[in-house]
Enzyme design. Structure first.
Site, PDB file in Angstrom:
ATOM      1  CG  ASP A  83      68.685  21.795 -52.319  1.00 25.13           C
ATOM      2  OD1 ASP A  83      68.276  21.983 -53.313  1.00 25.13           O
ATOM      3  OD2 ASP A  83      69.834  21.310 -52.580  1.00 25.13           O
TER       4      ASP A  83
ATOM      5  CD  GLU B 193      67.340  17.907 -53.045  1.00 24.22           C
ATOM      6  OE1 GLU B 193      67.700  18.797 -52.765  1.00 24.22           O
ATOM      7  OE2 GLU B 193      67.081  17.956 -54.299  1.00 24.22           O
TER       8      GLU B 193
ATOM      9  CG  HIS C 145      65.464  22.100 -55.652  1.00 22.18           C
ATOM     10  ND1 HIS C 145      65.913  20.977 -55.401  1.00 22.18           N
ATOM     11  CD2 HIS C 145      63.063  21.460 -55.843  1.00 22.18           C
ATOM     12  CE1 HIS C 145      64.455  19.603 -56.193  1.00 22.18           C
ATOM     13  NE2 HIS C 145      63.605  20.004 -55.933  1.00 22.18           N
TER      14      HIS C 145
ATOM     15  CG  HIS D 174      70.479  17.500 -50.316  1.00 21.92           C
ATOM     16  ND1 HIS D 174      72.040  17.160 -51.423  1.00 21.92           N
ATOM     17  CD2 HIS D 174      69.973  18.475 -51.267  1.00 21.92           C
ATOM     18  CE1 HIS D 174      72.229  18.282 -52.256  1.00 21.92           C
ATOM     19  NE2 HIS D 174      71.031  18.609 -52.083  1.00 21.92           N
TER      20      HIS D 174
ATOM     21  CG  HIS E  95      71.546  15.483 -54.517  1.00 21.04           C
ATOM     22  ND1 HIS E  95      70.718  14.994 -53.723  1.00 21.04           N
ATOM     23  CD2 HIS E  95      71.904  16.648 -55.509  1.00 21.04           C
ATOM     24  CE1 HIS E  95      70.168  16.442 -54.010  1.00 21.04           C
ATOM     25  NE2 HIS E  95      70.765  16.899 -54.982  1.00 21.04           N
TER      26      HIS E  95
ATOM     27  CD  GLU F  91      73.891  20.245 -54.063  1.00 15.82           C
ATOM     28  OE1 GLU F  91      72.957  21.008 -53.138  1.00 15.82           O
ATOM     29  OE2 GLU F  91      73.817  19.200 -55.012  1.00 15.82           O
TER      30      GLU F  91
HETATM   31 ZN   LIG Z   1      70.602  19.462 -53.443  1.00 16.33          ZN
END
Ligand SMILES: [Zn+2]
Length: 273
Positions: free
Chosen positions: A8, A10, A60, A104, A116, A135
């Site tokens: 991902d 972030e 992402h 993240h 998030h 996630e």
């Molecule tokens: Zn993510």
């Protein structure tokens, strides 16, 4: 042995704000190069541990961030969207272990860069059988569904702590220390890449020695509770067949297994505008 590196953006080295992970922004090209750098470091580490195959999944946005032309030749890249298994596409290919790079913390975390859960605009909270997850938990549970343990995660200190709490004694690499949602003390890539490479090699060696964490298994049927950020989003998502509206922002549904829960979750979030 086959390893999946699911990436991902972030939680990548140096990322602290949304502009840097937005393909339409002038800052983005720098950060996709940094993402490719973190991923390549993990690939090199896994490669050193002598595995048969390495898949890298770009998870992402639209799955087109990692620079294929700069990818370490030890790996193959799974990219693009939509793909049925989304951020862990490839997990059904007989994968023995998974490494999360650039992850993240879940939505609503303190001192967590760009925290998030799937959609920062739509999802406020997600529970799988009463366990609050991000996630790392959702994708970790899909890996568990296919009997693959999560071996390692890279990201900020909060992402690493949350994943360790849920997934067991995984290896972690803290690439930055978040001091708020959009500020962090960042290590340069020269430092993080070396740590990621070394830790990835050790994580796979642990797996080869039979000392990896167990796959993260969510008991079936899977009861999903999903809070949206607004009641309007919950109004829209409530059209998901079999779902139950609990209150203004909350929806619940029960799925036969974790894979069905993953699909239903994505459908609900897709319905919420
Ligand atoms: Zn993510």
């Amino acid at each position: 042995m086959k390893i999946l590196i699911a990436a991902d953006m972030e939680g990548i080295t140096g990322v602290t704000n949304w502009d840097q992970v937005d393909p339409g922004h002038a800052e983005y090209p720098r950060f996709r190069r940094l993402m490719t750098g973190d991923v390549n470091a993990a690939v090199r580490g896994v490669c050193e541990a002598d595995v048969d195959e390495i898949l890298v999944t770009d998870g992402h946005d639209r799955g087109t961030n990692i620079l294929l032309e700069e990818l370490d030749p030890c790996a193959q890249l799974v990219c693009g969207d939509y793909s049925p298994l989304a951020m862990v596409q490839g997990i059904d290919q007989g994968i023995d272990g998974v490494i999360f790079v650039g992850y993240h913390a879940r939505a609503g975390s303190q001192n967590a860069i760009l925290d998030h859960t799937w959609s920062s605009r739509r999802v406020a909270n997600l529970w799988l059988n009463d366990t609050l997850v991000g996630e790392y938990g959702l994708n970790g549970a899909i890996a568990g569904h296919f009997n693959a343990p999560v071996l390692m995660l890279t990201g900020d200190q909060t992402a690493c702590a949350q994943a360790s709490e849920l997934l067991g004694s995984i290896e972690t690499v803290v690439v930055k220390t978040a001091v708020s949602r959009m500020a962090a003390i960042c290590l340069p890539p020269q430092v993080t890449e070396e740590r990621i490479q070394k830790t990835a090699m050790e994580a796979v060696r642990r797996l080869q020695a039979g000392e990896a964490p167990k796959p993260y298994k969510v008991a079936s049927p899977v009861h999903v509770t999903l809070d949206f950020n607004s009641s309007e989003q919950a109004d829209q998502a409530a059209m998901l067949p079999g779902s139950k509206r609990v209150d203004g922002r909350r929806l619940t549904f029960t799925a036969d297994d974790m894979l069905a829960a993953y699909y239903a979750f994505q459908a609900a979030v897709g319905l919420a505008g």
